[in-house]
Design an enzyme around this catalytic site. Structure first.
Site, mmCIF file in Angstrom:
data_model
loop_
_atom_site.group_PDB
_atom_site.id
_atom_site.type_symbol
_atom_site.label_atom_id
_atom_site.label_comp_id
_atom_site.label_asym_id
_atom_site.label_seq_id
_atom_site.Cartn_x
_atom_site.Cartn_y
_atom_site.Cartn_z
ATOM 1 N N SER A 121 55.483 42.108 78.449
ATOM 2 C CA SER A 121 56.589 42.206 79.401
ATOM 3 C C SER A 121 57.425 43.446 79.154
ATOM 4 O O SER A 121 58.191 43.852 80.016
ATOM 5 C CB SER A 121 57.468 40.967 79.288
ATOM 6 O OG SER A 121 57.782 40.732 77.936
ATOM 7 N N HIS A 142 50.896 42.406 84.277
ATOM 8 C CA HIS A 142 52.049 41.571 83.909
ATOM 9 C C HIS A 142 52.215 40.436 84.922
ATOM 10 O O HIS A 142 52.532 40.667 86.084
ATOM 11 C CB HIS A 142 53.303 42.441 83.841
ATOM 12 C CG HIS A 142 54.518 41.701 83.380
ATOM 13 N ND1 HIS A 142 55.779 41.948 83.846
ATOM 14 C CD2 HIS A 142 54.646 40.690 82.482
ATOM 15 C CE1 HIS A 142 56.639 41.139 83.256
ATOM 16 N NE2 HIS A 142 55.968 40.358 82.435
ATOM 17 N N GLU A 154 52.239 42.722 88.159
ATOM 18 C CA GLU A 154 52.492 44.157 88.058
ATOM 19 C C GLU A 154 51.276 44.786 87.395
ATOM 20 O O GLU A 154 50.881 44.374 86.295
ATOM 21 C CB GLU A 154 53.740 44.422 87.216
ATOM 22 C CG GLU A 154 55.024 43.970 87.896
ATOM 23 C CD GLU A 154 56.264 44.236 87.052
ATOM 24 O OE1 GLU A 154 57.140 44.974 87.529
ATOM 25 O OE2 GLU A 154 56.366 43.712 85.931
ATOM 26 N N ASN A 192 61.277 43.544 85.136
ATOM 27 C CA ASN A 192 62.200 43.355 84.003
ATOM 28 C C ASN A 192 63.238 44.469 83.910
ATOM 29 O O ASN A 192 64.319 44.261 83.375
ATOM 30 C CB ASN A 192 61.430 43.200 82.694
ATOM 31 C CG ASN A 192 60.932 41.776 82.520
ATOM 32 O OD1 ASN A 192 61.492 40.843 83.111
ATOM 33 N ND2 ASN A 192 59.896 41.586 81.739
HETATM 34 N N1 3HC Z 1 51.665 24.171 87.594
HETATM 35 C C1 3HC Z 1 51.537 23.522 88.760
HETATM 36 N N2 3HC Z 1 52.551 23.054 89.488
HETATM 37 C C2 3HC Z 1 53.794 23.276 88.993
HETATM 38 C C3 3HC Z 1 54.023 23.956 87.769
HETATM 39 C C4 3HC Z 1 52.887 24.416 87.057
HETATM 40 N N3 3HC Z 1 52.981 25.082 85.898
HETATM 41 N N4 3HC Z 1 55.363 23.993 87.557
HETATM 42 C C5 3HC Z 1 55.944 23.382 88.601
HETATM 43 N N5 3HC Z 1 55.012 22.941 89.473
HETATM 44 C C6 3HC Z 1 55.212 22.256 90.744
HETATM 45 C C7 3HC Z 1 56.052 21.017 90.607
HETATM 46 O O1 3HC Z 1 55.260 19.903 90.287
HETATM 47 C C8 3HC Z 1 56.664 20.885 91.995
HETATM 48 O O2 3HC Z 1 55.747 20.259 92.871
HETATM 49 P P1 3HC Z 1 56.271 19.405 94.155
HETATM 50 O O3 3HC Z 1 56.892 20.413 95.069
HETATM 51 O O4 3HC Z 1 55.021 18.817 94.684
HETATM 52 O O5 3HC Z 1 57.225 18.438 93.554
HETATM 53 C C9 3HC Z 1 56.813 22.322 92.453
HETATM 54 O O6 3HC Z 1 55.949 23.115 91.627
HETATM 55 C C10 3HC Z 1 58.205 22.822 92.330
HETATM 56 O O7 3HC Z 1 58.655 22.600 91.007
HETATM 57 P P2 3HC Z 1 60.060 21.971 90.653
HETATM 58 O O8 3HC Z 1 60.446 20.940 91.682
HETATM 59 O O9 3HC Z 1 60.013 21.545 89.225
HETATM 60 O O10 3HC Z 1 61.095 23.134 90.659
HETATM 61 P P3 3HC Z 1 61.406 24.290 91.707
HETATM 62 O O11 3HC Z 1 61.314 23.860 93.126
HETATM 63 O O12 3HC Z 1 62.684 24.876 91.220
HETATM 64 O O13 3HC Z 1 60.274 25.372 91.494
HETATM 65 C C11 3HC Z 1 59.879 27.353 90.208
HETATM 66 C C12 3HC Z 1 59.977 25.820 90.225
HETATM 67 C C13 3HC Z 1 58.693 27.823 91.029
HETATM 68 C C14 3HC Z 1 59.687 27.726 88.753
HETATM 69 C C15 3HC Z 1 61.188 27.960 90.826
HETATM 70 O O14 3HC Z 1 62.326 27.369 90.276
HETATM 71 C C16 3HC Z 1 61.282 29.450 90.619
HETATM 72 O O15 3HC Z 1 60.694 30.225 91.339
HETATM 73 N N6 3HC Z 1 62.083 29.850 89.615
HETATM 74 C C17 3HC Z 1 62.223 31.230 89.215
HETATM 75 C C18 3HC Z 1 61.124 31.562 88.228
HETATM 76 C C19 3HC Z 1 61.163 32.990 87.827
HETATM 77 O O16 3HC Z 1 62.045 33.755 88.163
HETATM 78 N N7 3HC Z 1 60.133 33.373 87.075
HETATM 79 C C20 3HC Z 1 60.037 34.686 86.542
HETATM 80 C C21 3HC Z 1 60.574 34.670 85.168
HETATM 81 S S1 3HC Z 1 60.608 36.275 84.480
HETATM 82 C C22 3HC Z 1 59.079 36.469 83.870
HETATM 83 O O17 3HC Z 1 58.232 35.618 83.867
HETATM 84 C C23 3HC Z 1 58.827 37.831 83.310
HETATM 85 C C24 3HC Z 1 58.704 37.785 81.816
HETATM 86 O O18 3HC Z 1 58.289 39.031 81.393
HETATM 87 C C25 3HC Z 1 60.006 37.412 81.146
#
Ligand code: 3HC
Length: 294
Positions: A121, A142, A154, A192
């Site tokens: 990252s 990424h 990315e 990032n």
């Molecule tokens: N596999 C399969 N399904 C999954 C899952 C997984 N790993 N995680 C969650 N789900 C499913 C859930 O079961 C749920 O299904 P449903 O709609 O049938 O109930 C659905 O996805 C939605 O999950 P939640 O209800 O738990 O929660 P959200 O609606 O909030 O969605 C999220 C979860 C997609 C993570 C959303 O909150 C999101 O987009 N958050 C932001 C994440 C983000 O910004 N990520 C980037 C981080 S930075 C990064 O990674 C870079 C690194 O370098 C640091």
């Protein structure tokens, strides 16, 4: 499937590696995922089974597709199993020395035509690339957490990456159901570089008393339509991960906006790493109802 890629290797079966192995196997690739121990491997594969189960529950994957996907996936603790992979994506611990040593090891084993990619990252791709002899076939790929849901990849080229390899990587990312974007080898890439200063600024705003954790989170969620507020996202990504990334970016650019605020350092030192340790900016004792701590 992308031209020239049939077999995918993934190094590491943690949060990111397991997600990458899962989507590669789901997309139809024969996939080998390598971990350092059987225990880590077991845990990672269990996570993949659970995630595939969620897609079955949702109806976006059939039971048969789930078992076919698992059938294409092989877990191993032996580097030799990566020998005939067409691409190897590294998602091991974010430590430059460990990554360099791992790449040197697999460079001797994996066929010379294979592409090597790092899911780092924030580390510099060029610094890992120089641990191998395939400087034209080394890239960054990424992915974002949670890998099975987040659409972006990315694709990072260095000054020596061949344009054909970059094109192949873009096609490969698209074949995994992702949307690839191109970026250059600068610490943090595109996402990032913009996300980390925003997360650090949220902590500074908290430290300055602009608002509490709950209100700052609500502000960005409801005021800007972000899926998670900054503190929920910090706890989700992991505070030690964010701290580590911020330090690397600060070292690269020497700019204040990448400097980790004191509160972040204190939380990391205290072992409060966010959701994974049950405590960060929120307390997760009741997982369905996290309680803000600041
Ligand atoms: N596999 C399969 N399904 C999954 C899952 C997984 N790993 N995680 C969650 N789900 C499913 C859930 O079961 C749920 O299904 P449903 O709609 O049938 O109930 C659905 O996805 C939605 O999950 P939640 O209800 O738990 O929660 P959200 O609606 O909030 O969605 C999220 C979860 C997609 C993570 C959303 O909150 C999101 O987009 N958050 C932001 C994440 C983000 O910004 N990520 C980037 C981080 S930075 C990064 O990674 C870079 C690194 O370098 C640091």
């Amino acid at each position: 499937m992308a031209e020239g890629i049939q077999k995918v290797g993934v190094l590491g079966c943690g949060l990111m590696g397991s997600g990458i192995a899962q989507i590669a196997a789901t997309a139809g690739y024969a996939t080998v995922v390598k971990e350092v121990s059987e225990d880590f491997l077991k845990k990672g594969i269990a996570g993949i089974e659970q995630s595939l189960g969620k897609f079955v529950d949702k109806g976006t994957l059939t039971r048969q597709q789930r078992s076919e996907t698992l059938g294409r996936l092989k877990g191993t603790t032996d580097f030799e199993e990566l020998r005939d992979c067409d691409i190897v994506i590294e998602a091991i611990t974010e430590n430059l020395q460990t990554k360099r040593e791992t790449f040197t090891t697999i460079d001797r084993i994996v066929k010379p035509a294979a592409i090597f990619a790092s899911n780092t990252s924030s580390l510099v791709i060029t610094e890992m690339m120089t641990a191998t002899r395939r400087v034209d076939r080394f890239i960054g790929m990424h992915f974002f957490n949670p890998v099975p849901l987040m659409k972006l990849v990315e694709v990072v080229g260095t000054i020596t990456t061949s344009p054909q390899v970059l094109e192949q990587a873009m096609q490969f990312a698209a074949s995994l159901g992702k949307v690839p974007i191109r970026t250059s080898d600068r610490s943090g890439f595109i996402v990032n570089r913009l996300l980390v200063p925003y997360l650090l600024d949220a902590i500074r705003a908290l430290e300055e008393g602009v608002g509490n954790v709950e209100d700052i989170d609500k502000g960005m969620k409801l005021g800007c339509g972000y899926p998670m507020g900054p503190f929920t996202l910090l706890d989700f990504v992991g505070l030690e991960t964010t701290y580590y990334i911020a330090n690397i970016m600060f070292e690269e650019f020497r700019e204040k906006r990448f400097a980790p605020p004191p509160l972040l350092k204190r939380l990391v030192l205290a072992g409060h790493h966010g959701k994974k340790t049950g405590r960060g900016f929120y307390d997760y004792s009741d997982a369905a109802n996290p309680k803000p701590l600041f």
